[in-house]
Design a protein around this motif. Structure first.
Motif, PDB file in Angstrom:
ATOM      1  N   LEU A 169       0.827  -1.202   0.000  1.00 10.87           N
ATOM      2  CA  LEU A 169       0.000   0.000   0.000  1.00 10.87           C
ATOM      3  C   LEU A 169       0.862   1.253   0.000  1.00 10.87           C
ATOM      4  CD1 LEU A 169      -2.414  -1.467   2.617  1.00 10.87           C
ATOM      5  CD2 LEU A 169      -3.148  -0.725   0.343  1.00 10.87           C
ATOM      6  N   PHE A 170       0.403   2.270  -0.694  1.00  7.39           N
ATOM      7  CA  PHE A 170       1.198   3.473  -0.893  1.00  7.39           C
ATOM      8  C   PHE A 170       0.317   4.711  -0.805  1.00  7.39           C
ATOM      9  CE2 PHE A 170       4.726   1.034  -2.613  1.00  7.39           C
ATOM     10  CZ  PHE A 170       4.097  -0.084  -3.144  1.00  7.39           C
ATOM     11  N   TRP A 171       0.940   5.819  -0.383  1.00  4.04           N
ATOM     12  CA  TRP A 171       0.312   7.121  -0.486  1.00  4.04           C
ATOM     13  C   TRP A 171       1.232   8.046  -1.283  1.00  4.04           C
ATOM     14  CZ3 TRP A 171      -4.404   8.975   0.360  1.00  4.04           C
ATOM     15  CH2 TRP A 171      -5.277   8.270   1.195  1.00  4.04           C
ATOM     16  N   TYR A 172       0.585   8.811  -2.178  1.00 10.48           N
ATOM     17  CA  TYR A 172       1.284   9.800  -2.970  1.00 10.48           C
ATOM     18  C   TYR A 172       0.574  11.142  -2.819  1.00 10.48           C
ATOM     19  CZ  TYR A 172       3.814   6.123  -5.473  1.00 10.48           C
ATOM     20  OH  TYR A 172       4.623   5.064  -5.788  1.00 10.48           O
ATOM     21  N   VAL A 173       1.330  12.222  -3.032  1.00  9.14           N
ATOM     22  CA  VAL A 173       0.769  13.563  -3.006  1.00  9.14           C
ATOM     23  C   VAL A 173       1.089  14.251  -4.329  1.00  9.14           C
ATOM     24  CG1 VAL A 173       2.819  14.539  -1.856  1.00  9.14           C
ATOM     25  CG2 VAL A 173       0.650  15.770  -1.762  1.00  9.14           C
ATOM     26  N   GLN A 174       0.119  15.030  -4.809  1.00  6.51           N
ATOM     27  CA  GLN A 174       0.319  15.779  -6.051  1.00  6.51           C
ATOM     28  C   GLN A 174      -0.018  17.241  -5.800  1.00  6.51           C
ATOM     29  OE1 GLN A 174      -2.268  14.844  -9.416  1.00  6.51           O
ATOM     30  NE2 GLN A 174      -0.560  15.150 -10.818  1.00  6.51           N
ATOM     31  N   TYR A 175       0.990  18.092  -5.962  1.00  2.00           N
ATOM     32  CA  TYR A 175       0.781  19.530  -5.880  1.00  2.00           C
ATOM     33  C   TYR A 175       0.416  20.058  -7.263  1.00  2.00           C
ATOM     34  CZ  TYR A 175       2.904  18.927  -1.325  1.00  2.00           C
ATOM     35  OH  TYR A 175       3.165  18.506  -0.043  1.00  2.00           O
ATOM     36  N   LYS A 226      -2.695   9.956   7.925  1.00  2.95           N
ATOM     37  CA  LYS A 226      -2.942  10.842   9.069  1.00  2.95           C
ATOM     38  C   LYS A 226      -1.778  11.799   9.276  1.00  2.95           C
ATOM     39  CE  LYS A 226      -5.683   7.325  11.450  1.00  2.95           C
ATOM     40  NZ  LYS A 226      -5.935   6.573  12.701  1.00  2.95           N
ATOM     41  N   LYS A 227      -2.102  12.899   9.930  1.00  2.40           N
ATOM     42  CA  LYS A 227      -1.076  13.833  10.373  1.00  2.40           C
ATOM     43  C   LYS A 227      -1.594  14.512  11.625  1.00  2.40           C
ATOM     44  CE  LYS A 227       2.062  17.433   8.785  1.00  2.40           C
ATOM     45  NZ  LYS A 227       2.469  18.328   7.664  1.00  2.40           N
ATOM     46  N   PRO A 228      -0.794  14.600  12.670  1.00  3.30           N
ATOM     47  CA  PRO A 228      -1.280  15.157  13.945  1.00  3.30           C
ATOM     48  C   PRO A 228      -1.650  16.632  13.873  1.00  3.30           C
ATOM     49  CG  PRO A 228       0.722  13.874  14.265  1.00  3.30           C
ATOM     50  CD  PRO A 228       0.554  14.057  12.787  1.00  3.30           C
ATOM     51  N   SER A 229      -0.926  17.393  13.054  1.00  2.32           N
ATOM     52  CA  SER A 229      -1.162  18.824  13.002  1.00  2.32           C
ATOM     53  C   SER A 229      -0.998  19.308  11.566  1.00  2.32           C
ATOM     54  CB  SER A 229      -0.175  19.555  13.919  1.00  2.32           C
ATOM     55  OG  SER A 229      -0.368  20.942  13.863  1.00  2.32           O
ATOM     56  N   ALA A 230      -2.086  19.690  10.935  1.00  3.47           N
ATOM     57  CA  ALA A 230      -2.064  20.058   9.516  1.00  3.47           C
ATOM     58  C   ALA A 230      -1.441  21.434   9.293  1.00  3.47           C
ATOM     59  CB  ALA A 230      -3.482  20.041   8.965  1.00  3.47           C
ATOM     60  N   LEU A 231      -0.801  21.567   8.146  1.00  4.31           N
ATOM     61  CA  LEU A 231      -0.244  22.839   7.700  1.00  4.31           C
ATOM     62  C   LEU A 231      -0.969  23.287   6.435  1.00  4.31           C
ATOM     63  CD1 LEU A 231       3.558  21.973   8.007  1.00  4.31           C
ATOM     64  CD2 LEU A 231       2.192  23.314   9.628  1.00  4.31           C
ATOM     65  N   VAL A 232      -1.024  24.597   6.231  1.00  2.00           N
ATOM     66  CA  VAL A 232      -1.631  25.107   4.999  1.00  2.00           C
ATOM     67  C   VAL A 232      -0.920  24.526   3.776  1.00  2.00           C
ATOM     68  CG1 VAL A 232      -2.071  27.171   3.628  1.00  2.00           C
ATOM     69  CG2 VAL A 232      -2.479  27.206   6.096  1.00  2.00           C
ATOM     70  N   SER A 233       0.383  24.352   3.897  1.00  2.00           N
ATOM     71  CA  SER A 233       1.177  23.825   2.782  1.00  2.00           C
ATOM     72  C   SER A 233       0.877  22.355   2.483  1.00  2.00           C
ATOM     73  CB  SER A 233       2.665  23.997   3.065  1.00  2.00           C
ATOM     74  OG  SER A 233       3.021  23.346   4.274  1.00  2.00           O
ATOM     75  N   ASP A 234       0.114  21.686   3.343  1.00  2.00           N
ATOM     76  CA  ASP A 234      -0.293  20.308   3.071  1.00  2.00           C
ATOM     77  C   ASP A 234      -1.433  20.233   2.059  1.00  2.00           C
ATOM     78  OD1 ASP A 234       0.130  19.376   6.551  1.00  2.00           O
ATOM     79  OD2 ASP A 234       1.543  19.201   4.883  1.00  2.00           O
ATOM     80  N   SER A 235      -2.018  21.369   1.733  1.00  2.00           N
ATOM     81  CA  SER A 235      -3.122  21.407   0.779  1.00  2.00           C
ATOM     82  C   SER A 235      -2.647  20.878  -0.569  1.00  2.00           C
ATOM     83  CB  SER A 235      -3.657  22.824   0.635  1.00  2.00           C
ATOM     84  OG  SER A 235      -4.160  23.301   1.850  1.00  2.00           O
ATOM     85  N   ALA A 236      -3.264  19.804  -1.032  1.00  2.00           N
ATOM     86  CA  ALA A 236      -2.834  19.133  -2.263  1.00  2.00           C
ATOM     87  C   ALA A 236      -3.819  18.003  -2.541  1.00  2.00           C
ATOM     88  CB  ALA A 236      -1.418  18.584  -2.115  1.00  2.00           C
ATOM     89  N   LEU A 237      -3.505  17.253  -3.596  1.00  2.00           N
ATOM     90  CA  LEU A 237      -4.297  16.082  -3.976  1.00  2.00           C
ATOM     91  C   LEU A 237      -3.558  14.835  -3.524  1.00  2.00           C
ATOM     92  CD1 LEU A 237      -6.857  15.243  -5.510  1.00  2.00           C
ATOM     93  CD2 LEU A 237      -5.512  15.319  -7.619  1.00  2.00           C
ATOM     94  N   TYR A 238      -4.237  13.966  -2.803  1.00  2.00           N
ATOM     95  CA  TYR A 238      -3.614  12.776  -2.236  1.00  2.00           C
ATOM     96  C   TYR A 238      -4.205  11.515  -2.860  1.00  2.00           C
ATOM     97  CZ  TYR A 238      -1.481  15.813   1.181  1.00  2.00           C
ATOM     98  OH  TYR A 238      -0.733  16.800   1.773  1.00  2.00           O
TER      99      TYR A 238
END
Lengths: 115, 113
Positions: free
Chosen positions: B33-39, B77-89
């Motif tokens: 299983l994998f997670w990817y992020v796309q900005y 999951k992430k304990p504390s979100a950042l604005v810069s985390d905004s993206a497509l996952y």
């Protein structure tokens, strides 16, 4: 991880023409794949680029429309033939470095717009 | 055939709050299983993977994911979100012995200041 370079990064094409996308990797990799990401959609696998032999295409994709070459372990091309507006997508080259874990690494993609 | 479901098109969270992006999968055998992020206007970046071992895996940028075999889930999951985390996952699955990676439909994460 491998560094993957794709060219062109973007292009605007006329209906009926063909465009070849290049993918260059900075190291030899076992497997290379081509994916398509249509606007607002997920990634769909087009084919596996096999070194020295014909690519393996997924259902719905054919060699006449998407010919692929892979002359060596670091380079591959994807051609989008006889383009129509429906071919407007991001085309992504990806590689697998380690077969036992299988995570893919992606190039930046080639964004094609067909008018 | 292997498949992945991401039930949420979009997740909204305030900066500093914990975030969860959901993923469930279906395979015949053992999953990779994998997670990817796309900005925006970028390719996909690898975040983390589960192959075997501990059910909680840690990845890049402070993200982690929990593998739950009984629920066939792999939530990001992430304990504390950042604005810069905004993206497509994107969540993805590969079945052991097969090379094809199958992607979910993606979840857009929007972190507000």
């Amino acid at each position: 991880s491998a560094v993957i370079s794709q060219k062109p990064s973007r292009d605007i094409c006329q209906r009926g023409t063909s465009l070849t996308i290049q993918c260059q990797v900075d190291s030899q990799v076992t497997m290379m794949f081509w994916y398509r990401q249509q606007p607002g959609q997920s990634l769909t696998l087009i084919a596996t680029a096999n070194q020295g032999s014909e690519a393996t295409y997924e259902s719905g994709f054919v060699i006449d429309k998407f010919p692929i070459s892979r002359p060596n372990l670091t380079f591959s091309t994807l051609t989008v033939s006889n383009m129509s507006p429906e071919d407007s997508s991001i085309y992504l080259c990806s590689v697998v470095e380690a077969l036992n874990t299988g995570e893919l690494f992606f190039g930046e993609g080639s964004r094609l717009t067909v008018l | 055939a292997q498949s992945v479901a991401q039930p949420e098109d979009q997740v909204n969270v305030a900066e500093g709050n914990p975030l969860t992006v959901k993923c469930t999968y279906s395979v015949s055998g053992n999953p990779y299983l994998f997670w990817y992020v796309q900005y925006p206007n970028r390719g996909l970046q690898f975040l983390l993977k589960y192959i075997t071992g501990d059910n909680l895996v840690k990845g890049s940028y402070g993200f982690e994911a929990e593998f739950n075999k009984s629920q066939t889930s792999f939530h990001l999951k992430k304990p504390s979100a950042l604005v810069s985390d905004s993206a497509l996952y994107f969540c993805a699955v590969r079945e052991w012995g097969f090379q094809k990676l199958v992607f979910g439909t993606g979840t857009r994460l929007l972190v507000s200041p």
